[in-house]
Design a protein around this motif. Structure first.
Motif, PDB file in Angstrom:
ATOM      1  N   ARG A 254      37.474  44.866  46.271  1.00 25.69           N
ATOM      2  CA  ARG A 254      37.476  43.499  45.738  1.00 25.69           C
ATOM      3  C   ARG A 254      36.744  43.436  44.397  1.00 25.69           C
ATOM      4  O   ARG A 254      37.226  42.828  43.443  1.00 25.69           O
ATOM      5  CB  ARG A 254      36.832  42.539  46.735  1.00 25.69           C
ATOM      6  CG  ARG A 254      36.833  41.090  46.282  1.00 25.69           C
ATOM      7  CD  ARG A 254      35.981  40.193  47.158  1.00 25.69           C
ATOM      8  NE  ARG A 254      35.957  40.585  48.542  1.00 25.69           N
ATOM      9  CZ  ARG A 254      36.480  39.871  49.530  1.00 25.69           C
ATOM     10  NH1 ARG A 254      37.052  38.721  49.280  1.00 25.69           N
ATOM     11  NH2 ARG A 254      36.382  40.287  50.767  1.00 25.69           N
ATOM     12  N   ALA A 255      35.586  44.072  44.315  1.00 29.07           N
ATOM     13  CA  ALA A 255      34.818  44.074  43.069  1.00 29.07           C
ATOM     14  C   ALA A 255      35.572  44.805  41.962  1.00 29.07           C
ATOM     15  O   ALA A 255      35.520  44.402  40.798  1.00 29.07           O
ATOM     16  CB  ALA A 255      33.442  44.696  43.296  1.00 29.07           C
ATOM     17  N   ALA A 256      36.287  45.871  42.314  1.00 29.38           N
ATOM     18  CA  ALA A 256      37.069  46.600  41.305  1.00 29.38           C
ATOM     19  C   ALA A 256      38.181  45.726  40.740  1.00 29.38           C
ATOM     20  O   ALA A 256      38.413  45.722  39.522  1.00 29.38           O
ATOM     21  CB  ALA A 256      37.650  47.878  41.913  1.00 29.38           C
ATOM     22  N   TYR A 257      38.856  44.971  41.611  1.00 26.71           N
ATOM     23  CA  TYR A 257      39.890  44.049  41.126  1.00 26.71           C
ATOM     24  C   TYR A 257      39.283  42.946  40.256  1.00 26.71           C
ATOM     25  O   TYR A 257      39.847  42.563  39.226  1.00 26.71           O
ATOM     26  CB  TYR A 257      40.661  43.421  42.285  1.00 26.71           C
ATOM     27  CG  TYR A 257      41.764  44.287  42.820  1.00 26.71           C
ATOM     28  CD1 TYR A 257      42.812  44.695  42.008  1.00 26.71           C
ATOM     29  CD2 TYR A 257      41.756  44.710  44.142  1.00 26.71           C
ATOM     30  CE1 TYR A 257      43.829  45.488  42.492  1.00 26.71           C
ATOM     31  CE2 TYR A 257      42.768  45.506  44.635  1.00 26.71           C
ATOM     32  CZ  TYR A 257      43.804  45.902  43.810  1.00 26.71           C
ATOM     33  OH  TYR A 257      44.805  46.697  44.297  1.00 26.71           O
ATOM     34  N   GLN A 258      38.127  42.445  40.657  1.00 25.87           N
ATOM     35  CA  GLN A 258      37.461  41.422  39.859  1.00 25.87           C
ATOM     36  C   GLN A 258      37.049  41.973  38.499  1.00 25.87           C
ATOM     37  O   GLN A 258      37.183  41.292  37.480  1.00 25.87           O
ATOM     38  CB  GLN A 258      36.245  40.876  40.606  1.00 25.87           C
ATOM     39  CG  GLN A 258      36.612  40.033  41.804  1.00 25.87           C
ATOM     40  CD  GLN A 258      35.403  39.671  42.656  1.00 25.87           C
ATOM     41  OE1 GLN A 258      34.403  40.387  42.692  1.00 25.87           O
ATOM     42  NE2 GLN A 258      35.507  38.561  43.351  1.00 25.87           N
ATOM     43  N   MET A 259      36.567  43.209  38.478  1.00 29.29           N
ATOM     44  CA  MET A 259      36.198  43.832  37.204  1.00 29.29           C
ATOM     45  C   MET A 259      37.418  43.986  36.310  1.00 29.29           C
ATOM     46  O   MET A 259      37.337  43.750  35.101  1.00 29.29           O
ATOM     47  CB  MET A 259      35.544  45.200  37.438  1.00 29.29           C
ATOM     48  CG  MET A 259      34.144  45.117  37.962  1.00 29.29           C
ATOM     49  SD  MET A 259      33.426  46.734  38.303  1.00 29.29           S
ATOM     50  CE  MET A 259      32.931  47.199  36.649  1.00 29.29           C
ATOM     51  N   GLN A 260      38.547  44.368  36.897  1.00 29.82           N
ATOM     52  CA  GLN A 260      39.776  44.504  36.117  1.00 29.82           C
ATOM     53  C   GLN A 260      40.193  43.161  35.512  1.00 29.82           C
ATOM     54  O   GLN A 260      40.586  43.090  34.352  1.00 29.82           O
ATOM     55  CB  GLN A 260      40.908  45.062  36.994  1.00 29.82           C
ATOM     56  CG  GLN A 260      42.198  45.283  36.242  1.00 29.82           C
ATOM     57  CD  GLN A 260      42.057  46.322  35.149  1.00 29.82           C
ATOM     58  OE1 GLN A 260      41.489  47.370  35.366  1.00 29.82           O
ATOM     59  NE2 GLN A 260      42.553  46.030  33.974  1.00 29.82           N
ATOM     60  N   TYR A 261      40.064  42.094  36.287  1.00 32.83           N
ATOM     61  CA  TYR A 261      40.405  40.764  35.794  1.00 32.83           C
ATOM     62  C   TYR A 261      39.499  40.355  34.636  1.00 32.83           C
ATOM     63  O   TYR A 261      39.964  39.840  33.616  1.00 32.83           O
ATOM     64  CB  TYR A 261      40.315  39.743  36.933  1.00 32.83           C
ATOM     65  CG  TYR A 261      40.586  38.338  36.481  1.00 32.83           C
ATOM     66  CD1 TYR A 261      41.878  37.904  36.226  1.00 32.83           C
ATOM     67  CD2 TYR A 261      39.544  37.444  36.281  1.00 32.83           C
ATOM     68  CE1 TYR A 261      42.133  36.622  35.791  1.00 32.83           C
ATOM     69  CE2 TYR A 261      39.790  36.158  35.844  1.00 32.83           C
ATOM     70  CZ  TYR A 261      41.082  35.754  35.604  1.00 32.83           C
ATOM     71  OH  TYR A 261      41.323  34.487  35.162  1.00 32.83           O
ATOM     72  N   VAL A 262      38.199  40.603  34.782  1.00 34.18           N
ATOM     73  CA  VAL A 262      37.255  40.256  33.710  1.00 34.18           C
ATOM     74  C   VAL A 262      37.527  41.096  32.467  1.00 34.18           C
ATOM     75  O   VAL A 262      37.507  40.585  31.338  1.00 34.18           O
ATOM     76  CB  VAL A 262      35.792  40.408  34.189  1.00 34.18           C
ATOM     77  CG1 VAL A 262      34.810  40.226  33.037  1.00 34.18           C
ATOM     78  CG2 VAL A 262      35.491  39.400  35.287  1.00 34.18           C
ATOM     79  N   MET A 263      37.811  42.383  32.655  1.00 38.90           N
ATOM     80  CA  MET A 263      38.127  43.239  31.502  1.00 38.90           C
ATOM     81  C   MET A 263      39.398  42.764  30.801  1.00 38.90           C
ATOM     82  O   MET A 263      39.469  42.772  29.568  1.00 38.90           O
ATOM     83  CB  MET A 263      38.273  44.700  31.931  1.00 38.90           C
ATOM     84  CG  MET A 263      36.969  45.359  32.322  1.00 38.90           C
ATOM     85  SD  MET A 263      35.743  45.349  31.003  1.00 38.90           S
ATOM     86  CE  MET A 263      36.553  46.328  29.771  1.00 38.90           C
ATOM     87  N   ASP A 264      40.399  42.343  31.567  1.00 42.04           N
ATOM     88  CA  ASP A 264      41.616  41.794  30.968  1.00 42.04           C
ATOM     89  C   ASP A 264      41.301  40.535  30.163  1.00 42.04           C
ATOM     90  O   ASP A 264      41.850  40.324  29.078  1.00 42.04           O
ATOM     91  CB  ASP A 264      42.665  41.474  32.039  1.00 42.04           C
ATOM     92  CG  ASP A 264      43.300  42.718  32.631  1.00 42.04           C
ATOM     93  OD1 ASP A 264      43.135  43.818  32.046  1.00 42.04           O
ATOM     94  OD2 ASP A 264      43.945  42.583  33.692  1.00 42.04           O
ATOM     95  N   SER A 265      40.414  39.704  30.682  1.00 39.49           N
ATOM     96  CA  SER A 265      40.017  38.486  29.964  1.00 39.49           C
ATOM     97  C   SER A 265      39.285  38.821  28.671  1.00 39.49           C
ATOM     98  O   SER A 265      39.509  38.191  27.635  1.00 39.49           O
ATOM     99  CB  SER A 265      39.129  37.612  30.847  1.00 39.49           C
ATOM    100  OG  SER A 265      39.818  37.192  31.986  1.00 39.49           O
ATOM    101  N   ILE A 266      38.403  39.812  28.720  1.00 38.11           N
ATOM    102  CA  ILE A 266      37.671  40.230  27.518  1.00 38.11           C
ATOM    103  C   ILE A 266      38.642  40.815  26.496  1.00 38.11           C
ATOM    104  O   ILE A 266      38.553  40.503  25.298  1.00 38.11           O
ATOM    105  CB  ILE A 266      36.557  41.235  27.883  1.00 38.11           C
ATOM    106  CG1 ILE A 266      35.447  40.515  28.651  1.00 38.11           C
ATOM    107  CG2 ILE A 266      36.001  41.917  26.639  1.00 38.11           C
ATOM    108  CD1 ILE A 266      34.394  41.425  29.235  1.00 38.11           C
ATOM    109  N   ASN A 267      39.585  41.630  26.946  1.00 40.30           N
ATOM    110  CA  ASN A 267      40.586  42.179  26.029  1.00 40.30           C
ATOM    111  C   ASN A 267      41.425  41.073  25.403  1.00 40.30           C
ATOM    112  O   ASN A 267      41.747  41.126  24.214  1.00 40.30           O
ATOM    113  CB  ASN A 267      41.493  43.182  26.755  1.00 40.30           C
ATOM    114  CG  ASN A 267      40.793  44.487  27.027  1.00 40.30           C
ATOM    115  OD1 ASN A 267      39.859  44.866  26.334  1.00 40.30           O
ATOM    116  ND2 ASN A 267      41.240  45.178  28.052  1.00 40.30           N
TER     117      ASN A 267
END
Length: 129
Positions: free
Chosen positions: A103-116
């Motif tokens: 779950r945390a890995a998916y959340q990190m991916q979402y945040v990284m996509d937002s930052i990108n």
């Protein structure tokens, strides 16, 4: 480069820090799943962030206080002292920890996509597109 970052970017940065800390706690828990008397760690962020936002909202200039409230918020690592999963007093449920890690890995991916996306928008503005 602080003048280029917005409150939303700062919040994304803080979210990423929280998720990184959460992943580290989960990995510690999994690594110590066979350690007698080990108690699982968990990480919180929302409670402190919410209390700092409430204080900032009651200030004379709530918009300027918002940035300092976001900056001052930090994830808190706690130990679950009352939880025991086994006879040796170990408090780690490995299956639960693995689910939280995913779950945390998916959340990190979402945040990284937002930052990108934030930087892509910023790049488009600079180029004038």
């Amino acid at each position: 480069m602080d003048f280029l970052s917005t409150n939303s970017f700062l919040l994304m940065e803080k979210s990423l820090g929280f998720l990184w800390t959460k992943q580290a706690a989960i990995l510690d828990n999994i690594a110590n799943a066979e350690t007698p008397n080990y108690k699982a760690k968990y990480v919180t962020f929302e409670e402190e962030f919410d209390s700092r936002l409430r204080v900032a909202a009651n200030r004379e200039r709530p918009r300027s206080a918002l940035r300092s409230a976001i900056s001052a918020s930090a994830p808190q690592v706690h130990v679950a002292s009352n939880e025991s999963m086994r006879m040796d007093d170990n408090g780690v449920n490995v299956a639960e920890q693995e689910v939280e890690a995913v779950r945390a890995a998916y959340q990190m991916q979402y945040v990284m996509d937002s930052i990108n996306g934030y930087f892509s928008n910023l790049r488009s503005v600079i180029r004038g597109q």
